[in-house]
Design a protein around this motif. Structure first.
Motif, PDB file in Angstrom:
ATOM      1  N   GLU A 230       0.691  -1.129   0.065  1.00 54.91           N
ATOM      2  CA  GLU A 230      -0.070   0.115  -0.166  1.00 54.91           C
ATOM      3  C   GLU A 230       0.794   1.447  -0.092  1.00 54.91           C
ATOM      4  N   GLY A 231       2.156   1.145  -0.221  1.00 56.53           N
ATOM      5  CA  GLY A 231       2.760   2.454  -0.183  1.00 56.53           C
ATOM      6  C   GLY A 231       2.760   3.151   0.902  1.00 56.53           C
ATOM      7  N   ALA A 232       2.671   4.560   0.635  1.00 49.30           N
ATOM      8  CA  ALA A 232       2.886   5.321   1.918  1.00 49.30           C
ATOM      9  C   ALA A 232       1.637   5.239   2.859  1.00 49.30           C
ATOM     10  N   TRP A 233       0.739   4.596   2.370  1.00 49.34           N
ATOM     11  CA  TRP A 233      -0.606   4.370   3.217  1.00 49.34           C
ATOM     12  C   TRP A 233      -0.418   2.984   4.110  1.00 49.34           C
ATOM     13  N   THR A 234       0.793   2.255   4.043  1.00 47.86           N
ATOM     14  CA  THR A 234       1.136   1.290   4.795  1.00 47.86           C
ATOM     15  C   THR A 234       1.249   1.646   6.330  1.00 47.86           C
ATOM     16  N   LYS A 235       0.549   0.691   7.015  1.00 48.56           N
ATOM     17  CA  LYS A 235       0.696   0.850   8.449  1.00 48.56           C
ATOM     18  C   LYS A 235       2.112   0.865   9.137  1.00 48.56           C
ATOM     19  N   PRO A 248       5.953   9.241   5.194  1.00 48.27           N
ATOM     20  CA  PRO A 248       5.451   9.650   3.912  1.00 48.27           C
ATOM     21  C   PRO A 248       6.321  10.998   3.617  1.00 48.27           C
ATOM     22  N   LEU A 249       6.709  11.167   2.604  1.00 42.36           N
ATOM     23  CA  LEU A 249       7.580  12.218   1.888  1.00 42.36           C
ATOM     24  C   LEU A 249       6.919  12.644   0.581  1.00 42.36           C
ATOM     25  N   ARG A 250       6.723  13.795   0.793  1.00 39.77           N
ATOM     26  CA  ARG A 250       6.085  14.379  -0.386  1.00 39.77           C
ATOM     27  C   ARG A 250       7.299  15.135  -1.595  1.00 39.77           C
ATOM     28  N   SER A 299      -3.531  14.488   6.170  1.00 41.46           N
ATOM     29  CA  SER A 299      -3.948  13.078   6.449  1.00 41.46           C
ATOM     30  C   SER A 299      -3.771  12.555   5.006  1.00 41.46           C
ATOM     31  N   LEU A 300      -3.249  11.377   4.959  1.00 37.36           N
ATOM     32  CA  LEU A 300      -3.224  10.545   3.661  1.00 37.36           C
ATOM     33  C   LEU A 300      -4.655   9.984   3.058  1.00 37.36           C
ATOM     34  N   GLY A 301      -5.656  10.395   3.792  1.00 42.57           N
ATOM     35  CA  GLY A 301      -6.966   9.950   3.520  1.00 42.57           C
ATOM     36  C   GLY A 301      -7.567  11.285   2.622  1.00 42.57           C
TER      37      GLY A 301
END
Length: 534
Positions: A230-235, A248-250, A299-301
């Motif tokens: 799930e990439g950056a969305w990985t827990k 997470p880096l933008r 938030s990644l949401g």
């Protein structure tokens, strides 16, 4: 034949059959990591199902820098293993998928009293090329550099070094890998959320996964193993067991009009403020510039978007090296941001650009996780993960397993098709390209044939307008205002081939234009000071 479940009319029927099968592996995540896992599992004979809650490549895998590179920055900071793996992966991809992954010549200028010096950088390039097994770099004089890039700042410029990495279409690379996996028996669905994973002992353990499609009632599937990609969305993993977390880096990018910045060659540059390595390169008729490297605190949401200060940062670097261009936000066609799934040590306090880009594979609650790494090394990442699976497929496939790019169907019927189109579609040439006769018209002045759009709509799992405009094609990025000029033509094709009603089209159009405005448009002067919470 193309996989039926990817066609406009076959999705519902084939999805209903998923509960009737027991799967070896369920992969959660449809970016490049998940696609690599599906291909690697399928070529070994595992019965694998991939589920993506949004569209394929809709996260970071369509919002990258479009570079397939070894990472000279990683080499300079001593990450030798990562650089070695990435350089070898780059060379492999260029051989496997020519036309989709191609070598790119890049120029590094050398200025007096500024890093990198000609000597230090060329020593680095000797090592870089040694990893590839071929010399790609060459030295240029200051005058030759000026001839190669006439717009480049010439004050104190005394030399340059030309080297090579590679460039790709990241979203289509992901789709191509998924499609090749499907020819080997893999199954992939977009807009299917996987949740409520239950481990059941009966006496042999299996997993039950709840699947919630966007367009159907929820159901459950059974499998022997679940893999998260799930990439950056990985827990982040359990801190008592694993000493790292997901950070997470933008990274943000600008697409500049080639009329205002007519570069004919890619350029490496160092930002004048913090000496960070950046780039500008020709990409699909325009100029792509990037990237930033910041902690993504939103938030990644929520949709990921570039911030005003990032745009200013990128424009400042470009104007430093190309002062005559005097670039402003008005010269930007589009913008995008991706969130890198970087793994950081728990007690480390590194700056974003100092973080290692290695991937990790770990177990938690009987489930396998893959995170970190780079687009370039997705095949090695998948291999490392699938090697962790201890059970054998019911119908083992003997080696040598199929390689990526080896399933082509070029024949005499495609001889009138442009070579770059044949290379782009690869495995589906015979099915897709019969429509691409020389009389097939281009979609206005864009880079795509109308027949190409039709094929995407009917065979490539398009569920929403942004799937087509941003990932199957890049019309929404390459044309001003998200490609509004071609929407009337797109509407007629969607109505004809997807059966959309007028009301459905208006909803899709409104949603798409809102997404373009929020996530893919550069900040104009009127909204430069807007607060976005990043």
């Amino acid at each position: 034949m193309l996989p039926v479940n990817w066609t406009a009319k076959g999705r519902a029927g084939t999805m209903a059959e998923l509960t009737q099968q027991d799967w070896d592996i369920v992969i959660i995540g449809g970016g490049i990591s998940g696609a690599g896992l599906l291909f690697e599992a399928s070529r070994r004979g595992y019965k694998a199902l991939l589920l993506e809650q949004n569209d394929f490549a809709s996260g970071s895998s369509s919002r990258s820098s479009k570079l397939v590179h070894g990472g000279i920055r990683y080499l300079a900071t001593g990450q030798f293993r990562l650089t070695r793996d990435a350089v070898k992966a780059r060379e492999k991809l260029c051989k496997q998928l020519p036309g989709l992954v191609d070598h790119l010549k890049i120029l590094m200028p050398h200025y007096k009293d500024e890093a990198p010096s000609r000597l230090s950088f060329r020593l680095l390039m000797w090592f870089y090329d040694a990893l590839a097994g071929k010399r790609y770099h060459r030295g240029l004089t200051g005058q030759e550099a000026k001839q190669a890039l006439p717009q480049l700042k010439t004050q104190q410029l005394y030399a340059a070094t030309e080297f090579q990495d590679a460039v790709t279409d990241d979203a289509f690379l992901t789709l191509r890998v998924l499609l090749e996996a499907s020819f080997l028996g893999g199954v992939a669905y977009n807009y299917c959320q996987a949740s409520d994973i239950q481990s059941i002992e009966t006496p042999r353990r299996y997993f039950s996964v709840k699947v919630t499609p966007e367009d159907m009632p929820a159901f459950r599937v059974r499998c022997k193993q679940v893999i998260h990609a799930e990439g950056a969305w990985t827990k982040s993993p359990d801190a008592s067991i694993h000493q790292f977390k997901v950070r997470p880096l933008r990274g943000s990018h600008l697409l500049i009009s080639a009329r205002k910045l007519p570069l004919t060659q890619a350029l490496c540059l160092f930002h004048p403020d913090d000496n960070r390595l950046m780039f500008a390169l020709p990409w699909q008729g325009q100029i792509l510039a990037g990237t930033t490297d910041l902690d993504h605190k939103s938030s990644l949401g929520l949709p990921v978007r570039m911030q005003p200060e990032e745009q200013q940062y990128l424009l400042k670097a470009l104007n430093h090296y190309f002062p005559a261009s005097a670039l402003t936000e008005r010269d930007c066609i589009s913008a995008w941001s991706g969130v890198r799934p970087v793994l950081s040590k728990l007690k480390a306090d590194n700056k974003p650009s100092a973080e290692a880009r290695e991937h990790q594979v770990w177990w938690q609650n009987g489930q396998l996780y893959l995170c970190g790494g780079k687009l370039t090394t997705f095949q090695k990442m998948a291999t490392d993960a699938i090697n962790q699976i201890t059970f054998k497929p019911d119908i083992p496939i003997s080696k040598p397993w199929r390689e990526l790019g080896n399933i082509n169907q070029f024949d005499a019927s495609t001889q009138n098709i442009p070579e770059n189109i044949q290379q782009r579609y690869g495995v589906v040439t015979a099915t897709a390209l019969h429509q691409f006769e020389p009389v097939s018209k281009k979609l206005n002045s864009s880079l795509y044939y109308e027949a190409e759009i039709v094929w995407h709509l009917t065979h490539f799992s398009v569920q929403h307008l942004d799937d087509l405009m941003l990932r199957r094609t890049h019309l929404g990025l390459l044309l001003p205002e998200g490609g509004q000029e071609v929407l009337p033509t797109i509407k007629s094709l969607c109505v004809k081939h997807l059966g959309w009603t007028e009301a459905h089209w208006q909803l899709e159009k409104a949603k798409y234009l809102s997404l373009i405005e929020y996530c893919y448009q550069p900040y104009r002067a009127k909204n430069r000071d807007e607060k976005t919470g990043a």
